[in-house]
Design an enzyme around this catalytic site. Structure first.
Site, mmCIF file in Angstrom:
data_model
loop_
_atom_site.group_PDB
_atom_site.id
_atom_site.type_symbol
_atom_site.label_atom_id
_atom_site.label_comp_id
_atom_site.label_asym_id
_atom_site.label_seq_id
_atom_site.Cartn_x
_atom_site.Cartn_y
_atom_site.Cartn_z
ATOM 1 N N ASP A 205 28.175 104.443 15.733
ATOM 2 C CA ASP A 205 27.984 104.176 17.158
ATOM 3 C C ASP A 205 27.789 102.681 17.412
ATOM 4 O OD1 ASP A 205 27.459 105.631 19.735
ATOM 5 O OD2 ASP A 205 25.588 104.518 19.635
ATOM 6 N N GLU A 250 32.940 102.632 16.451
ATOM 7 C CA GLU A 250 33.143 102.448 17.891
ATOM 8 C C GLU A 250 33.009 100.953 18.178
ATOM 9 O OE1 GLU A 250 31.194 103.941 22.117
ATOM 10 O OE2 GLU A 250 29.887 103.366 20.477
HETATM 11 C C1 NOJ Z 1 27.678 105.138 22.462
HETATM 12 C C2 NOJ Z 1 27.925 106.580 22.731
HETATM 13 O O1 NOJ Z 1 29.315 106.848 22.643
HETATM 14 C C3 NOJ Z 1 27.390 106.905 24.119
HETATM 15 O O2 NOJ Z 1 27.651 108.237 24.443
HETATM 16 C C4 NOJ Z 1 25.918 106.593 24.172
HETATM 17 O O3 NOJ Z 1 25.435 106.802 25.481
HETATM 18 C C5 NOJ Z 1 25.664 105.162 23.768
HETATM 19 N N1 NOJ Z 1 26.259 104.872 22.492
HETATM 20 C C6 NOJ Z 1 24.190 104.829 23.724
HETATM 21 O O4 NOJ Z 1 23.543 105.642 22.808
#
Ligand code: NOJ
Length: 559
Positions: A205, A250
């Protein structure tokens, strides 16, 4: 077996399927999906041809960010099951030929995580430096917040210790300080723990935020080790512990920025990254019925190492972000696919799924998924895409696309037998409700979206060049058409997609081919001859799509 056997790089040809256990299948009738339910539905995923599951966060959570606000990195949200259930699901998935990766969310914790509770209890807490603090009042950072509807600063005052802590996302998600070696050790331990249970890696993430040193005084930041060295450490750690595990990151940055997160041509940082740029340009291309933006985006990808890969997608669990388009381009996409304000979010994205965006038009939908699977990279599906699920705009923000999986036409789409008022999220209503869109009905219908997706996945898996090939756009005269060629070893595949509604005939010239070659259709019956110069005329319906295997005299391909 050659040492270059493709199974070592299984992720280059994978079909990744993202799901949230909480909304997938409820087996104990409490209204919340669970691991037991997931295990029951693995056969559906196997039949679809999925080879890698990506499980969204299933850890104990404060439930303020759909599980991305974690209170215990080692635990399992008790509503979803316990460790035994997780292991059973992983083991059953592997038995069905599917690897499992899970979300690794270590940019931040929940503010209810014991580390943060301890950190804010006193400036002398041993956990204080697990987070990022400043004592002086912060400047205006409203332009830097990720969720502008909820936050206006990336710093929040902690009343008790009178210092501000950094939070890139919500204020209830304090950022971890990864420049602290103790935090790095904690993260490695967390990864080691889950890998030991049989996982094949992580979807990581918010990687750029994880690595950044914002908030750390500049002089100190300059003395810190290179954050990319840390990412390299994580990649080798996963390799050492699991052999073939991956880090799928990501990183929503322009392509040049993404190159760095692959570790440049060394390819020793993230194994894969989502291609957010190609995704956004795809929607621009669809809105304009002009293949050029997408073709240009693909051409602008930086070269990457053979140890890395792009991940392609049309939708995910977040807003369909259009943040990298210009204002005018974004408006074009909004006009085409989400004209009402209620369909938009954060001023930069859409909170819709694809089928309602194209009014459920099966020709367009199929063309778009055919295009997705033919693009260079590894396709990632979000649960429900295989049946054409829609969204529920009555729900807040991004929750619109996080409704329960639709298994049958029964109450709550067969997701749960609990009273609808107890469901973790309400199901979709209207033309995309379970009554009209569900797995059970589509399984029995050879013309359904599910049957189409299953065939598409099967063909994709038979075409290793798609995930591994050298890719080139083929010149042809139609603005609405993307024709491209993927070559790997002795295999060449040509894909032709018409983003517009008018039928056309596409002249294609293929270097290195002559009248001893022909183009054999892989998604329909038929073949097209090539002439002495390697030229063919390929007919396309409006929103038509064709995958064509180049077959020569020496070909031993099964076509
Ligand atoms: C990235 C995630 O894809 C998203 O869904 C989330 O809200 C944020 N990180 C913060 O945790």
């Amino acid at each position: 077996m050659r040492i270059t056997d493709t199974s070592d790089t299984w992720w280059k040809n994978a079909v990744v399927y993202c799901l949230d256990v909480e909304t997938f299948m409820d087996w104990n009738d409490d209204g919340v999906g669970d691991f037991a339910g997931l295990a029951q539905r693995l056969d559906h995923l196997q039949e679809l041809g999925v080879t890698c599951l990506w499980l969204m966060p299933f850890y104990p959570t404060a439930e303020k960010d759909d599980g991305y606000d974690i209170t215990d990195f080692y635990g399992v949200d008790p509503r979803l099951g316990h460790h035994g259930d997780v292991v059973e699901a992983i083991r059953t998935a592997r038995d069905r030929g599917m690897r499992v990766i899970v979300d690794l969310v270590v940019n931040h914790t929940s503010d209810r995580h014991p580390w943060f509770r301890a950190a804010r209890s006193s400036k002398d807490s041993p956990y204080r430096d697990y987070y990022v603090w400043r004592s002086d009042p912060p400047p205006d950072t409203s332009a830097e917040v990720v969720f502008p509807d909820q936050e206006d600063s990336i710093w929040e005052l902690d009343e008790r210790t009178c210092e501000y802590y950094l939070h890139r996302f919500y204020k209830h998600q304090p950022d971890l300080n990864v420049s602290n070696p103790a935090v790095r050790d904690e993260i490695a331990k967390v990864m080691g723990f889950w890998l030991e249970l049989g996982l094949s890696g992580f979807r990581v993430d918010a990687v750029p935020f994880l690595l950044e040193t914002a908030g750390i005084p500049q002089a100190e930041a300059a003395r810190l080790p290179d954050p990319h060295a840390y990412l390299r450490d994580l990649r080798s750690f996963v390799g050492r512990r699991s052999g073939d595990g991956i880090l799928l990151g990501e990183v929503n940055l322009p392509h040049e920025g993404q190159a760095e997160f692959f570790g440049g041509l060394a390819g020793d940082e993230l194994t894969m990254q989502f291609d957010f740029i190609a995704m956004q340009k795809l929607y621009l291309s669809l809105a304009r019925q002009d293949a050029a933006p997408l073709a240009d985006a693909l051409a602008s990808r930086p070269p990457i190492s053979p140890d890395c890969q792009w991940a392609t997608f049309v939708r995910n669990h977040d807003e369909l972000t259009l943040d990298k388009l210009s204002d005018d381009e974004r408006d074009e996409v909004f006009t085409a696919f989400g004209p009402e304000e209620s369909m938009q979010v954060y001023g930069r994205g859409l909170r819709r799924r694809l089928p309602p965006m194209v009014d459920g038009d099966p020709r367009r939908l199929r063309m778009i998924y055919s295009l997705l699977f033919s693009l260079p990279g590894t396709p990632v599906l979000f649960y429900g895409e295989e049946i054409g699920m829609g969204e529920n705009l009555a729900l807040d923000g991004r929750s619109a696309v996080r409704t329960p999986m639709q298994w049958t036409s029964a109450r709550s789409g067969g997701f749960s037998r609990a009273a609808p008022s107890r469901l973790t999220a309400p199901v979709v209503e209207g033309p995309f409700s379970p009554e009209h869109v569900n797995v059970a009905v589509q399984r029995a219908d050879p013309e359904s979206m599910l049957a189409f997706m299953t065939r598409l996945v099967q063909r994709y898996r038979e075409c290793p060049e798609l995930g591994r090939a050298e890719f080139a756009v083929i010149d042809q005269p139609h603005r609405s058409v993307l024709a491209h060629r993927c070559t790997w070893g002795d295999g060449t595949l040509v894909a032709v997609h018409n983003l517009g509604p008018d039928a056309c005939t596409v002249p294609l010239t293929l270097d290195g081919c002559d009248d001893e070659h022909r183009l054999v259709d892989l998604l329909q019956v038929g073949s097209t001859p090539l002439d002495r110069k390697g030229t063919a005329s390929v007919a396309l319906d409006g929103y038509g799509y064709r995958w064509l295997r180049v077959v020569g005299p020496a070909s031993r391909r099964l076509v």
